[in-house]
Each structure stands twice: as structure tokens, then as C-alpha cells.
Design a protein around this motif. Structure first.
Motif, PDB file in Angstrom:
ATOM      1  N   GLU A 156     -38.864  15.115 -43.493  1.00  0.00           N
ATOM      2  CA  GLU A 156     -37.959  13.958 -43.350  1.00  0.00           C
ATOM      3  C   GLU A 156     -37.686  13.541 -44.751  1.00  0.00           C
ATOM      4  OE1 GLU A 156     -40.823  13.938 -41.848  1.00  0.00           O
ATOM      5  OE2 GLU A 156     -40.509  14.379 -39.858  1.00  0.00           O
ATOM      6  N   ARG A 157     -38.319  13.134 -45.721  1.00  0.00           N
ATOM      7  CA  ARG A 157     -38.060  12.840 -47.029  1.00  0.00           C
ATOM      8  C   ARG A 157     -37.098  13.838 -47.584  1.00  0.00           C
ATOM      9  NH1 ARG A 157     -41.395  12.745 -51.818  1.00  0.00           N
ATOM     10  NH2 ARG A 157     -40.093  11.625 -53.378  1.00  0.00           N
ATOM     11  N   GLU A 158     -37.537  15.196 -47.573  1.00  0.00           N
ATOM     12  CA  GLU A 158     -36.742  16.129 -48.240  1.00  0.00           C
ATOM     13  C   GLU A 158     -35.226  16.322 -47.707  1.00  0.00           C
ATOM     14  OE1 GLU A 158     -37.294  20.462 -50.054  1.00  0.00           O
ATOM     15  OE2 GLU A 158     -38.771  19.988 -48.604  1.00  0.00           O
ATOM     16  N   LEU A 159     -35.049  15.915 -46.311  1.00  0.00           N
ATOM     17  CA  LEU A 159     -33.840  16.105 -45.575  1.00  0.00           C
ATOM     18  C   LEU A 159     -32.911  14.721 -46.279  1.00  0.00           C
ATOM     19  CD1 LEU A 159     -31.719  17.107 -43.781  1.00  0.00           C
ATOM     20  CD2 LEU A 159     -32.912  15.933 -41.676  1.00  0.00           C
ATOM     21  N   GLU A 160     -33.627  13.692 -46.652  1.00  0.00           N
ATOM     22  CA  GLU A 160     -32.879  12.531 -46.882  1.00  0.00           C
ATOM     23  C   GLU A 160     -32.493  12.656 -48.469  1.00  0.00           C
ATOM     24  OE1 GLU A 160     -33.916   7.572 -47.232  1.00  0.00           O
ATOM     25  OE2 GLU A 160     -35.414   9.113 -46.484  1.00  0.00           O
ATOM     26  N   ILE A 161     -33.371  13.417 -49.114  1.00  0.00           N
ATOM     27  CA  ILE A 161     -32.915  13.837 -50.366  1.00  0.00           C
ATOM     28  C   ILE A 161     -31.922  14.709 -50.581  1.00  0.00           C
ATOM     29  CG2 ILE A 161     -33.654  15.168 -52.555  1.00  0.00           C
ATOM     30  CD1 ILE A 161     -36.478  14.183 -51.973  1.00  0.00           C
ATOM     31  N   LEU A 162     -31.777  15.604 -49.541  1.00  0.00           N
ATOM     32  CA  LEU A 162     -30.420  16.381 -49.552  1.00  0.00           C
ATOM     33  C   LEU A 162     -29.339  15.612 -49.096  1.00  0.00           C
ATOM     34  CD1 LEU A 162     -31.602  19.807 -47.745  1.00  0.00           C
ATOM     35  CD2 LEU A 162     -30.827  19.393 -49.895  1.00  0.00           C
ATOM     36  N   ARG A 163     -29.436  14.679 -48.274  1.00  0.00           N
ATOM     37  CA  ARG A 163     -28.211  13.805 -47.848  1.00  0.00           C
ATOM     38  C   ARG A 163     -27.683  12.985 -48.816  1.00  0.00           C
ATOM     39  NH1 ARG A 163     -31.706  12.122 -43.389  1.00  0.00           N
ATOM     40  NH2 ARG A 163     -31.380  13.485 -41.433  1.00  0.00           N
ATOM     41  N   SER A 164     -28.811  12.583 -50.045  1.00  0.00           N
ATOM     42  CA  SER A 164     -28.407  11.543 -50.974  1.00  0.00           C
ATOM     43  C   SER A 164     -27.560  12.338 -52.144  1.00  0.00           C
ATOM     44  CB  SER A 164     -29.818  11.040 -51.429  1.00  0.00           C
ATOM     45  OG  SER A 164     -30.466  12.003 -52.220  1.00  0.00           O
ATOM     46  N   LYS A 165     -28.012  13.699 -52.098  1.00  0.00           N
ATOM     47  CA  LYS A 165     -27.317  14.486 -53.017  1.00  0.00           C
ATOM     48  C   LYS A 165     -26.080  15.198 -52.773  1.00  0.00           C
ATOM     49  CE  LYS A 165     -30.915  14.381 -56.099  1.00  0.00           C
ATOM     50  NZ  LYS A 165     -30.954  13.434 -57.193  1.00  0.00           N
ATOM     51  N   LYS A 166     -25.646  14.836 -51.495  1.00  0.00           N
ATOM     52  CA  LYS A 166     -23.901  15.157 -50.993  1.00  0.00           C
ATOM     53  C   LYS A 166     -23.713  16.630 -51.363  1.00  0.00           C
ATOM     54  CE  LYS A 166     -22.378  10.280 -51.290  1.00  0.00           C
ATOM     55  NZ  LYS A 166     -23.806   9.740 -51.588  1.00  0.00           N
ATOM     56  N   THR A 167     -24.536  17.378 -50.683  1.00  0.00           N
ATOM     57  CA  THR A 167     -24.550  18.875 -51.160  1.00  0.00           C
ATOM     58  C   THR A 167     -23.389  19.577 -50.122  1.00  0.00           C
ATOM     59  OG1 THR A 167     -25.897  19.564 -49.527  1.00  0.00           O
ATOM     60  CG2 THR A 167     -27.116  19.048 -51.473  1.00  0.00           C
ATOM     61  N   GLY A 168     -22.660  18.791 -49.641  1.00  0.00           N
ATOM     62  CA  GLY A 168     -21.821  19.369 -48.506  1.00  0.00           C
ATOM     63  C   GLY A 168     -22.202  20.324 -47.479  1.00  0.00           C
ATOM     64  N   LEU A 169     -23.384  20.428 -47.294  1.00  0.00           N
ATOM     65  CA  LEU A 169     -23.731  21.152 -46.246  1.00  0.00           C
ATOM     66  C   LEU A 169     -23.803  20.313 -44.950  1.00  0.00           C
ATOM     67  CD1 LEU A 169     -24.929  24.154 -45.756  1.00  0.00           C
ATOM     68  CD2 LEU A 169     -27.054  23.343 -45.916  1.00  0.00           C
ATOM     69  N   PRO A 170     -23.493  21.151 -43.705  1.00  0.00           N
ATOM     70  CA  PRO A 170     -23.591  20.081 -42.486  1.00  0.00           C
ATOM     71  C   PRO A 170     -25.131  19.732 -41.969  1.00  0.00           C
ATOM     72  CG  PRO A 170     -21.918  22.026 -42.138  1.00  0.00           C
ATOM     73  CD  PRO A 170     -22.727  22.194 -43.373  1.00  0.00           C
ATOM     74  N   GLU A 171     -25.013  18.651 -41.257  1.00  0.00           N
ATOM     75  CA  GLU A 171     -26.409  18.196 -41.056  1.00  0.00           C
ATOM     76  C   GLU A 171     -27.186  18.998 -40.497  1.00  0.00           C
ATOM     77  OE1 GLU A 171     -29.386  15.030 -40.952  1.00  0.00           O
ATOM     78  OE2 GLU A 171     -27.393  14.951 -42.052  1.00  0.00           O
ATOM     79  N   ALA A 172     -26.831  19.748 -39.371  1.00  0.00           N
ATOM     80  CA  ALA A 172     -27.634  20.662 -38.575  1.00  0.00           C
ATOM     81  C   ALA A 172     -28.152  21.661 -39.458  1.00  0.00           C
ATOM     82  CB  ALA A 172     -26.650  21.293 -37.658  1.00  0.00           C
ATOM     83  N   ALA A 173     -27.220  22.551 -40.447  1.00  0.00           N
ATOM     84  CA  ALA A 173     -27.606  23.456 -41.342  1.00  0.00           C
ATOM     85  C   ALA A 173     -28.755  22.983 -42.309  1.00  0.00           C
ATOM     86  CB  ALA A 173     -26.337  23.940 -41.868  1.00  0.00           C
ATOM     87  N   ALA A 174     -28.449  21.698 -42.635  1.00  0.00           N
ATOM     88  CA  ALA A 174     -29.482  21.087 -43.625  1.00  0.00           C
ATOM     89  C   ALA A 174     -30.675  20.987 -43.180  1.00  0.00           C
ATOM     90  CB  ALA A 174     -28.762  19.684 -43.979  1.00  0.00           C
ATOM     91  N   GLU A 175     -30.713  20.460 -41.804  1.00  0.00           N
ATOM     92  CA  GLU A 175     -32.260  20.239 -41.204  1.00  0.00           C
ATOM     93  C   GLU A 175     -32.819  21.834 -41.038  1.00  0.00           C
ATOM     94  OE1 GLU A 175     -31.831  18.454 -37.430  1.00  0.00           O
ATOM     95  OE2 GLU A 175     -31.161  16.590 -38.333  1.00  0.00           O
ATOM     96  N   HIS A 176     -31.983  22.710 -40.705  1.00  0.00           N
ATOM     97  CA  HIS A 176     -32.670  24.195 -40.435  1.00  0.00           C
ATOM     98  C   HIS A 176     -32.944  24.579 -41.908  1.00  0.00           C
ATOM     99  CE1 HIS A 176     -31.956  28.209 -38.249  1.00  0.00           C
ATOM    100  NE2 HIS A 176     -33.142  28.116 -38.793  1.00  0.00           N
ATOM    101  N   LEU A 177     -32.136  24.377 -43.070  1.00  0.00           N
ATOM    102  CA  LEU A 177     -32.561  24.978 -44.316  1.00  0.00           C
ATOM    103  C   LEU A 177     -33.949  24.397 -44.891  1.00  0.00           C
ATOM    104  CD1 LEU A 177     -31.815  26.669 -46.723  1.00  0.00           C
ATOM    105  CD2 LEU A 177     -30.462  24.535 -47.710  1.00  0.00           C
ATOM    106  N   VAL A 178     -34.148  22.953 -44.401  1.00  0.00           N
ATOM    107  CA  VAL A 178     -35.503  22.381 -44.942  1.00  0.00           C
ATOM    108  C   VAL A 178     -36.591  22.961 -44.221  1.00  0.00           C
ATOM    109  CG1 VAL A 178     -36.659  20.035 -44.563  1.00  0.00           C
ATOM    110  CG2 VAL A 178     -34.500  20.181 -45.464  1.00  0.00           C
TER     111      VAL A 178
END
Length: 396
Positions: A215-237
Motif C-alpha cells: 500500500e505504501r509503495e503504491l502511494e509512493i508511485l502515486r506521489s511521483k506522478k509516473t503517468g502509469l494507470p492506476e491498475a497497471a501501477a498496482e499490478h507492477l507493485v
């Protein structure tokens, strides 16, 4: 005045500068700012130890001073050193004045004494080149002092750090002791490449920073505004956490996860697939052996329900894949049965009578020669041997 009123203030302030802190980390920072003690942060590489110091610097408005440690580093690179070039330049400029000072000296001893009285002119703060530790003490405003990767430095430098960490002061033998006007916020980081001394640890608050939760790593990805869609970011984590569970020489760090997300976003990826991860896995895996292990694991990490064909290594799903595998398995059994029949035929050919002559060692003995050349064994002796062997087995 304190920079933070509560632990929650620390969490919000760090989050405002892109650093997502959990409760334990925020508590350690809050206590450090209230007690004015150094904070030693240990943990694997890439979990955000250095970024913590940068975030604290930004959140408090303090200037960041960084001492990067390395093997063979001496105190002149950490504390201070004398500007010998500047001293020599001043000596050349003042040569005439020095001559006037010594022109009426009756002997060498008197000349030396006069020069010794002027030593303070050349060993003063004017010729002192401060390094990060002395600069943190000299600073007229509070600063954040980052002593990065202290475990890479030699133990001699650890001894030099003790005075600074305990008293926030630096001693210069030619001048005296400089005490900090404002206690610096000192953060030390260590990757645990070697054990630090007990004296150094005793002077510091301690925090072990491990890889974050999903959960925290996904939140870090969101804060960095990587441009990856939310579902893909969850899968990547989830994939990255699976890679960290492998026996890798270097596990993927948080910053590398962010880089991977940005890489996939640049490629326009909207759905995580094993093929695109295999093409970009070198973003997070940096050793050839690790790359191969990651490639082998990516299909199952991407889709845990994938069935892997043990003969080809291909992943398949559903009844069709299993049906093909069953037929292939039957064909392998048919092939094995044919091979066994051929082997039995070949062995029978080797054992046929008359294949070897009488002189061949181990050749079958003809029935006619049993009574002529071999010594006959009496029936009683055979019975006794059988009975003796049977009794021995019963005892055992």
C-alpha cells in the motif's frame, strides 16, 4: 522553536515534499527534532534513507550539507583542511614585511622566535577550508547534515565523528574548538556493509528502514506522478514485490520501481504483460544472473494462474493447454514403451548361447562341462550352508 508539533505534522510535512513516511519513521523524525540527537537510519540500498534527509531539509527549510563517505577517506575531507596555496601566496606578498621584521635580528634563534610570534597570522580561520562537519558547526543558521553511507568509511573516520555527534563541536589543534551555534539535524545512513562501532550507535537514535508495504509503495508511485494507470501501477507493485522474494544479488529498490513505472508509461503501457516486462526488466535488475532469474519468474508473477508446460516452458491456460499436454504425455509413454522393447531385444541378443568362446571371462558355462572340470558340491554341504545363512538372518 520546534518545526513539528506532532507526529502527524511530520507525516504531512514530508508528504508535501513527495516523501511518504509510515508511523514509525515519522515518530523517529519527530523525536530527533525534539531531542536534538543524531538519527542513524539503517537498511538495504534504495529504501529512501538519503531521500529522508532531503525531505527533512525541505520540510524544515534548513540548508542540506552532505558528507558522502567512502573507503580510505580521512578527516581532512570530513572536518577541515588548511589552504596551503593561500598561505603560500600570502607569504610571497608579505616577503618584504618579513624581511623588515628580521633585518635587525642578531642571530638565527632571535629570527625564529620573531617568526613564531607571527604564526597566528598564518594559522587562523582565514586559511581554514571547512568541510561538511566544520561547515555545519560554523553555519549561522540551522542546517541538516547528511552523513551518507557511513558504513563505507574506515573505522578511523568513525572515531573522528564521535566528538561531532556527541557535542556538536569540532576541535582544530592550531586554533581551538568550534561549537555549533545551532545544533544541526544530523542524519546518518548505512547499508549494513559492515557493523558500526558501539560508540557511534550509542550517540544516535536508531531506525531500521525496510522495503515498504504494498500500500505504501503504491502511494509512493502515486506521489511521483509516473503517468502509469492506476491498475497497471498496482499490478507492477505486486510484480516488484515478487521479484524481491527471489534470490537476487540486489533486490529492486523503491527508486527503481518508480523508474520502471515511468519507463512503462513512456512506452504507453496500459496493461502489464510478461513480454513488455521482459523487455524492460533491466531497469530494476542490474546483474546478468538476476536478469535470468527474473525472466524465468515474470510469467508466474504477472499471472499467478498461468500453467507452465514442463517440456517447452510455455505458459498456457484452460482445458486446451491441459488437453495438449495429456496427448503429448501419451506420445512420450508410447515412445518410452518402444524404447524398452528395443532394449530388451538387444539384451537378449547379447545373452544368446555361443556368442562368446570358452576362454571369454564370464561366458556361460556349457552344461556338459559342469561335471568334468568343476568340483561338485556335496548335497549336505549345501544344506548346512543354507541353514547357517537362514539362522544368521533370523538373528539380525
Amino acid at each position: 522553536m520546534p518545526y513539528f508539533d506532532t507526529v502527524d505534522d511530520v507525516t504531512r510535512a514530508l508528504a508535501g515534499y513527495g516523501y511518504i513516511a509510515d508511523r514509525q519513521l515519522a515518530t523517529a523524525v519527530f523525536v530527533q527534532t525534539r531531542l536534538d540527537k543524531p538519527l542513524l537510519v539503517e537498511g538495504p540500498a534504495g529504501v529512501g534513507k538519503t531521500e529522508l534527509a532531503k525531505a527533512v531539509s525541505a520540510a524544515t527549510g534548513r540548508r542540506l550539507l552532505r558528507l558522502q563517505c567512502y573507503e580510505g577517506q580521512d578527516d581532512t575531507k570530513a572536518l577541515y583542511e588548511w589552504d596551503y596555496g593561500k598561505q603560500l601566496l600570502y607569504t610571497q606578498i608579505l616577503r618584504e614585511k618579513i624581511g623588515q621584521l628580521l633585518e635587525d635580528a642578531p642571530d638565527l634563534h632571535t629570527a625564529i622566535e620573531r617568526i613564531a610570534q607571527q604564526e597566528s597570522a598564518f594559522f587562523s580561520e582565514r586559511f581554514l577550508a571547512p568541510r561538511p562537519l566544520l561547515e555545519a558547526v560554523h553555519s549561522p543558521d540551522p542546517v541538516v547534515l547528511l552523513i551518507d553511507e557511513v558504513d563505507r568509511a574506515d573505522e578511523a573516520l568513525e572515531a573522528v565523528l564521535l566528538e561531532m555527534l556527541a557535542e556538536y563541536q569540532v576541535s582544530v589543534p592550531e586554533i581551538g574548538t568550534f561549537v555549533a551555534r545551532h545544533p544541526p539535524c544530523v542524519i546518518l545512513t548505512s547499508n549494513n556493509t559492515r557493523d558500526l562501532s558501539a560508540a557511534l550507535k550509542r550517540r544516535c537514535l536508531h531506525l531500521f528502514l525496510d522495503y515498504p508495504s504494498a500500500e505504501r509503495e503504491l502511494e509512493i508511485l502515486r506521489s511521483k506522478k509516473t503517468g502509469l494507470p492506476e491498475a497497471a501501477a498496482e499490478h507492477l507493485v505486486r510484480v516488484v514485490r515478487g521479484l524481491r522474494g527471489l534470490d537476487l544479488r540486489k533486490a529492486p529498490s523503491i527508486s527503481e520501481t518508480v523508474d520502471w513505472a515511468r519507463t512503462l508509461a513512456v512506452l504507453g503501457v496500459e496493461e502489464i504483460a510478461p513480454e513488455v516486462l521482459a523487455d524492460t526488466v533491466s531497469v530494476v535488475v542490474k546483474y546478468s544472473r538476476d536478469v535470468q532469474r527474473a525472466l524465468d519468474a515474470l510469467p508466474s508473477l504477472t499471472d499467478p494462474n498461468a500453467a507452465v508446460n514442463p517440456r517447452t516452458g510455455d505458459a498456457g491456460h484452460g482445458h486446451a493447454a491441459g488437453h495438449d499436454h495429456v496427448h503429448g504425455h501419451d506420445r512420450e509413454h508410447d515412445h518410452a514403451h518402444d524404447h524398452d522393447a528395443e532394449a530388451r531385444t538387444e539384451r537378449a541378443a547379447k545373452d544368446r548361447p555361443g556368442r562368446h568362446d570358452d576362454n571369454y571371462y564370464g561366458a556361460p558355462t556349457p552344461a556338459a562341462s559342469v561335471g568334468s572340470g568343476a568340483r561338485a558340491v556335496p548335497v549336505g554341504q549345501g544344506s548346512r550352508s543354507f541353514a547357517r545363512g537362514l539362522a544368521r538372518r533370523r538373528v539380525l
